[in-house]
Design a protein around this motif. Structure first.
Motif, PDB file in Angstrom:
ATOM      1  N   ARG A 289       8.987  19.671  -6.059  1.00 52.39           N
ATOM      2  CA  ARG A 289       9.828  19.937  -7.232  1.00 52.39           C
ATOM      3  C   ARG A 289       9.509  19.057  -8.417  1.00 52.39           C
ATOM      4  N   PHE A 290       8.717  18.021  -8.211  1.00 54.21           N
ATOM      5  CA  PHE A 290       8.592  16.987  -9.228  1.00 54.21           C
ATOM      6  C   PHE A 290       7.206  16.911  -9.835  1.00 54.21           C
ATOM      7  N   HIS A 291       7.193  16.502 -11.105  1.00 56.53           N
ATOM      8  CA  HIS A 291       5.968  16.045 -11.748  1.00 56.53           C
ATOM      9  C   HIS A 291       5.914  14.544 -11.472  1.00 56.53           C
ATOM     10  N   PHE A 292       4.787  14.035 -11.034  1.00 54.19           N
ATOM     11  CA  PHE A 292       4.639  12.595 -10.802  1.00 54.19           C
ATOM     12  C   PHE A 292       3.672  12.032 -11.825  1.00 54.19           C
ATOM     13  N   HIS A 293       4.092  10.939 -12.476  1.00 56.58           N
ATOM     14  CA  HIS A 293       3.270  10.273 -13.490  1.00 56.58           C
ATOM     15  C   HIS A 293       3.243   8.777 -13.209  1.00 56.58           C
ATOM     16  N   PRO A 294       2.059   8.179 -13.223  1.00 57.99           N
ATOM     17  CA  PRO A 294       2.008   6.710 -13.036  1.00 57.99           C
ATOM     18  C   PRO A 294       2.510   6.011 -14.297  1.00 57.99           C
ATOM     19  N   LEU A 295       3.344   5.003 -14.123  1.00 54.57           N
ATOM     20  CA  LEU A 295       3.824   4.232 -15.264  1.00 54.57           C
ATOM     21  C   LEU A 295       3.007   2.958 -15.473  1.00 54.57           C
ATOM     22  N   LEU A 296       2.351   2.492 -14.436  1.00 59.55           N
ATOM     23  CA  LEU A 296       1.513   1.304 -14.534  1.00 59.55           C
ATOM     24  C   LEU A 296       0.097   1.666 -14.142  1.00 59.55           C
ATOM     25  N   ALA A 297      -0.853   1.135 -14.887  1.00 61.79           N
ATOM     26  CA  ALA A 297      -2.251   1.422 -14.586  1.00 61.79           C
ATOM     27  C   ALA A 297      -2.961   0.150 -14.155  1.00 61.79           C
ATOM     28  N   ASN A 298      -3.749   0.242 -13.116  1.00 59.85           N
ATOM     29  CA  ASN A 298      -4.584  -0.856 -12.655  1.00 59.85           C
ATOM     30  C   ASN A 298      -3.799  -2.140 -12.411  1.00 59.85           C
ATOM     31  N   GLY A 299      -2.613  -2.016 -11.848  1.00 63.56           N
ATOM     32  CA  GLY A 299      -1.809  -3.187 -11.507  1.00 63.56           C
ATOM     33  C   GLY A 299      -1.219  -3.887 -12.704  1.00 63.56           C
ATOM     34  N   ALA A 300      -1.291  -3.292 -13.883  1.00 63.90           N
ATOM     35  CA  ALA A 300      -0.763  -3.947 -15.094  1.00 63.90           C
ATOM     36  C   ALA A 300       0.744  -3.988 -15.080  1.00 63.90           C
TER      37      ALA A 300
ATOM     38  N   GLU B 102       0.807  -1.220   0.000  1.00 64.97           N
ATOM     39  CA  GLU B 102       0.000   0.000   0.000  1.00 64.97           C
ATOM     40  C   GLU B 102       0.841   1.271   0.000  1.00 64.97           C
ATOM     41  N   ARG B 103       2.159   1.120  -0.027  1.00 63.20           N
ATOM     42  CA  ARG B 103       3.007   2.312   0.053  1.00 63.20           C
ATOM     43  C   ARG B 103       3.972   2.364  -1.124  1.00 63.20           C
ATOM     44  N   LEU B 104       4.630   3.481  -1.251  1.00 62.04           N
ATOM     45  CA  LEU B 104       5.636   3.678  -2.289  1.00 62.04           C
ATOM     46  C   LEU B 104       7.028   3.611  -1.675  1.00 62.04           C
ATOM     47  N   ILE B 105       7.961   3.093  -2.438  1.00 61.28           N
ATOM     48  CA  ILE B 105       9.362   3.090  -2.025  1.00 61.28           C
ATOM     49  C   ILE B 105      10.189   3.768  -3.107  1.00 61.28           C
ATOM     50  N   LEU B 106      11.247   4.423  -2.677  1.00 61.89           N
ATOM     51  CA  LEU B 106      12.165   5.074  -3.604  1.00 61.89           C
ATOM     52  C   LEU B 106      13.124   4.027  -4.139  1.00 61.89           C
TER      53      LEU B 106
ATOM     54  N   ALA C  22       3.104  12.025  -4.561  1.00 64.10           N
ATOM     55  CA  ALA C  22       3.317  10.720  -5.185  1.00 64.10           C
ATOM     56  C   ALA C  22       2.250   9.724  -4.746  1.00 64.10           C
ATOM     57  N   ASP C  23       1.892   9.766  -3.474  1.00 62.39           N
ATOM     58  CA  ASP C  23       0.842   8.887  -2.969  1.00 62.39           C
ATOM     59  C   ASP C  23      -0.500   9.204  -3.628  1.00 62.39           C
ATOM     60  N   TRP C  24      -0.772  10.480  -3.842  1.00 59.91           N
ATOM     61  CA  TRP C  24      -2.004  10.884  -4.525  1.00 59.91           C
ATOM     62  C   TRP C  24      -2.046  10.282  -5.929  1.00 59.91           C
ATOM     63  N   VAL C  25      -0.914  10.318  -6.631  1.00 55.19           N
ATOM     64  CA  VAL C  25      -0.837   9.740  -7.978  1.00 55.19           C
ATOM     65  C   VAL C  25      -1.117   8.241  -7.927  1.00 55.19           C
ATOM     66  N   LEU C  26      -0.565   7.568  -6.938  1.00 56.88           N
ATOM     67  CA  LEU C  26      -0.800   6.135  -6.777  1.00 56.88           C
ATOM     68  C   LEU C  26      -2.289   5.847  -6.571  1.00 56.88           C
ATOM     69  N   ARG C  27      -2.937   6.616  -5.704  1.00 57.83           N
ATOM     70  CA  ARG C  27      -4.353   6.369  -5.391  1.00 57.83           C
ATOM     71  C   ARG C  27      -5.295   6.759  -6.525  1.00 57.83           C
ATOM     72  N   HIS C  28      -4.934   7.783  -7.315  1.00 59.24           N
ATOM     73  CA  HIS C  28      -5.836   8.286  -8.343  1.00 59.24           C
ATOM     74  C   HIS C  28      -5.442   7.885  -9.766  1.00 59.24           C
ATOM     75  N   ASN C  29      -4.274   7.254  -9.912  1.00 61.19           N
ATOM     76  CA  ASN C  29      -3.788   6.845 -11.231  1.00 61.19           C
ATOM     77  C   ASN C  29      -3.864   7.999 -12.236  1.00 61.19           C
ATOM     78  N   ALA C  30      -3.379   9.141 -11.808  1.00 60.81           N
ATOM     79  CA  ALA C  30      -3.381  10.340 -12.647  1.00 60.81           C
ATOM     80  C   ALA C  30      -2.116  11.136 -12.350  1.00 60.81           C
ATOM     81  N   ALA C  31      -1.677  11.907 -13.320  1.00 64.11           N
ATOM     82  CA  ALA C  31      -0.467  12.708 -13.145  1.00 64.11           C
ATOM     83  C   ALA C  31      -0.705  13.845 -12.162  1.00 64.11           C
TER      84      ALA C  31
END
Length: 131
Positions: free
Chosen positions: A120-131, A77-81, A99-108
């Protein structure tokens, strides 16, 4: 009358030259991006593991952004660097929350203007829906 025609032609010539410069700059940026994507694709074809892919993502992402970059991975349920450029770069609490918001909402989520407290960062999900 001659002076008016001369000034009109000079203005039109300057306008066209400026427009040509903008188009040339845009074409150069497109060519650089195509070269970047080609290099990345070529490197990916030789990747043998997820670790290789993550290293390639970081190397090319840092090159593309001309600045700091981080790669995060979901661990339960968490993110790691996973990796950062430059090495040992740390995220502050606001950036972890973004970053956590991006994980929960699957949006940039884009960074705010320099000097603002939202990161400082733009966060973008690289995987959608566990793919």
């Amino acid at each position: 009358v001659t002076l008016g025609v001369f000034l009109s032609v000079a203005a039109l010539t300057g306008l066209l030259a400026g427009r040509m410069r903008v188009e040339a700059d845009n074409a150069l940026r497109r060519a650089e991006m195509l070269e970047f994507l080609s290099d990345f694709s070529s490197d990916l074809s030789g990747a043998a593991s997820i670790d290789d892919i993550e290293r390639l993502i970081m190397r090319h992402l840092a090159r593309a952004t001309h600045g700091p970059a981080v790669l995060l991975r979901q661990d339960g349920e968490r993110l790691i660097l996973v990796d950062s450029s430059p090495e040992k770069l740390e995220l502050n609490d606001t950036e972890w929350n973004a970053a956590d918001w991006v994980l929960r909402h699957n949006a940039a989520r884009l960074a705010t203007a320099p000097g603002w407290s939202d990161g400082r960062f733009h966060f973008h999900p690289l995987l959608a829906n566990g793919a």
